[in-house]
Structures are given as C-alpha cells and as structure tokens.
Design an enzyme around this catalytic site. Structure first.
Site, short mmCIF file in Angstrom:
data_model
loop_
_atom_site.label_atom_id
_atom_site.label_comp_id
_atom_site.label_asym_id
_atom_site.label_seq_id
_atom_site.Cartn_x
_atom_site.Cartn_y
_atom_site.Cartn_z
N HIS A 12 0.83 -1.20 0.00
CA HIS A 12 0.00 0.00 0.00
C HIS A 12 0.86 1.25 0.00
O HIS A 12 2.05 1.20 0.31
CB HIS A 12 -0.97 0.03 1.19
CG HIS A 12 -0.32 0.17 2.53
ND1 HIS A 12 -0.15 -0.91 3.38
CD2 HIS A 12 0.22 1.23 3.17
CE1 HIS A 12 0.44 -0.49 4.49
NE2 HIS A 12 0.69 0.79 4.39
N ARG A 16 -1.73 10.91 4.55
CA ARG A 16 -2.50 11.50 5.64
C ARG A 16 -3.55 12.42 5.04
O ARG A 16 -3.23 13.21 4.16
CB ARG A 16 -1.57 12.26 6.59
CG ARG A 16 -0.67 11.34 7.37
CD ARG A 16 0.29 12.12 8.27
NE ARG A 16 1.12 11.19 9.01
CZ ARG A 16 2.27 10.70 8.55
NH1 ARG A 16 2.72 11.06 7.37
NH2 ARG A 16 2.95 9.85 9.28
N GLU A 63 -3.72 3.49 1.72
CA GLU A 63 -4.09 3.66 3.12
C GLU A 63 -4.29 5.15 3.38
O GLU A 63 -3.36 5.94 3.24
CB GLU A 63 -2.98 3.12 4.02
CG GLU A 63 -3.19 3.40 5.50
CD GLU A 63 -1.99 3.03 6.35
OE1 GLU A 63 -1.88 3.58 7.46
OE2 GLU A 63 -1.16 2.21 5.91
N ASN A 67 -5.71 11.49 11.41
CA ASN A 67 -5.30 11.73 12.80
C ASN A 67 -6.36 12.60 13.47
O ASN A 67 -6.62 13.72 13.02
CB ASN A 67 -3.92 12.38 12.84
CG ASN A 67 -2.84 11.43 12.38
OD1 ASN A 67 -2.63 10.38 12.98
ND2 ASN A 67 -2.17 11.77 11.30
N HIS A 82 3.51 11.52 -6.75
CA HIS A 82 2.11 11.29 -7.11
C HIS A 82 1.80 9.81 -7.07
O HIS A 82 2.69 8.97 -7.06
CB HIS A 82 1.80 11.86 -8.49
CG HIS A 82 2.62 11.25 -9.59
ND1 HIS A 82 3.82 11.78 -10.00
CD2 HIS A 82 2.44 10.14 -10.35
CE1 HIS A 82 4.33 11.02 -10.96
NE2 HIS A 82 3.51 10.01 -11.19
N GLU A 130 -1.71 10.83 -11.14
CA GLU A 130 -1.49 10.81 -12.58
C GLU A 130 -2.39 9.76 -13.19
O GLU A 130 -2.47 8.63 -12.71
CB GLU A 130 -0.03 10.46 -12.89
CG GLU A 130 0.26 10.42 -14.38
CD GLU A 130 1.70 10.04 -14.69
OE1 GLU A 130 2.11 10.23 -15.85
OE2 GLU A 130 2.42 9.55 -13.78
#
Length: 137
Positions: A12, A16, A63, A67, A82, A130
């Site tokens: 993965h 954030r 993922e 937070n 990217h 992209e």
C-alpha cells in the site's frame, strides 16, 4: 545479501488526510475504488481506511490515515510525487471526473517528448494522481 523479487510485494501507499469521509468519497465515488476496511485506533487517536481496486491480499491499495483532532490540512511536502492509475479513454474519464467536481490541473494530452497521453487530478487534500492512458502507451 540481495533480495529476490519474489520475496517482496508492494502492499500500500499511505497518505495522511484531513477529512476522512471526503477522501473516502473521492476515491470510491470518483475513482471507483472500494472501501476495503476502516479501523479506529482510539489509543493512538487515528483511523486508517484502505481503498483499492482489489483485495489487500493480492492488490496494492491506498491507506488513508486520519489523525483525530487535526485542525489544519497537511502540508504536502516536497518529497512526495504522485500516485498513478491506468485508464482507458483518458479524455472521457477526465471529462466525467471534471463533471463530478474533480480538480484537473493538467488536462489530458501527450507527454512532453513522448506519445503516451497523461493527465493529473487532485484529491481533496491536494495529492496529485497521474492518469495514464493505457490505450496510448
């Protein structure tokens, strides 16, 4: 010691995000991914959501890490480049994404010094994605 290519698998990419629900909506509704799982970690005060085109056991996924209590969006930094997704009929895909409100800072067209057609879109946090025209490679 060198590693044989069969010993590793790309699992993965983690980014954030500031608004988890908005990000999940973008990746699932606009890009057609599936929300594979969403886990809260009260002790660490964060939530992870995994989205992708196939199961984590066999496919690379994204993922999304949220937070808790964050009051400001993240700085994107200078090291991240990217994500890349292959698509068929990049012009139609970009037209549909734009109609749904996606930001397209680099409209579809041929790469400089090449023939493959690409475009760049942005997710709600400004991460670049992209799009690569699979039928122009």
């Amino acid at each position: 010691m060198t590693a044989a290519s069969g010993q590793f698998r790309n699992m993965h990419t983690m980014i954030r995000v500031f608004d988890l629900d908005r990000s999940i909506k973008f990746y699932t509704e606009l890009l057609g991914m599936t929300l594979l799982r969403r886990d809260d970690y009260p002790g660490g005060k964060f939530t992870n959501a995994f989205v992708g085109y196939g199961p984590e056991e066999t496919d690379t996924v994204i993922e999304l890490t949220y937070n808790w209590g964050r009051e400001e969006p993240y700085d994107l930094g200078t090291g991240f480049g990217h994500l890349a997704l292959g698509v068929h009929d990049i012009y139609a895909v970009c037209a549909a994404l734009e109609k749904q409100g996606a930001k397209i800072p680099r409209p579809p067209g041929p790469m400089q010094h090449g023939t493959t057609h690409i475009a760049f879109i942005e997710d709600p946090d400004g991460y670049k994605i992209e799009l690569i025209g699979l039928d122009t490679m």
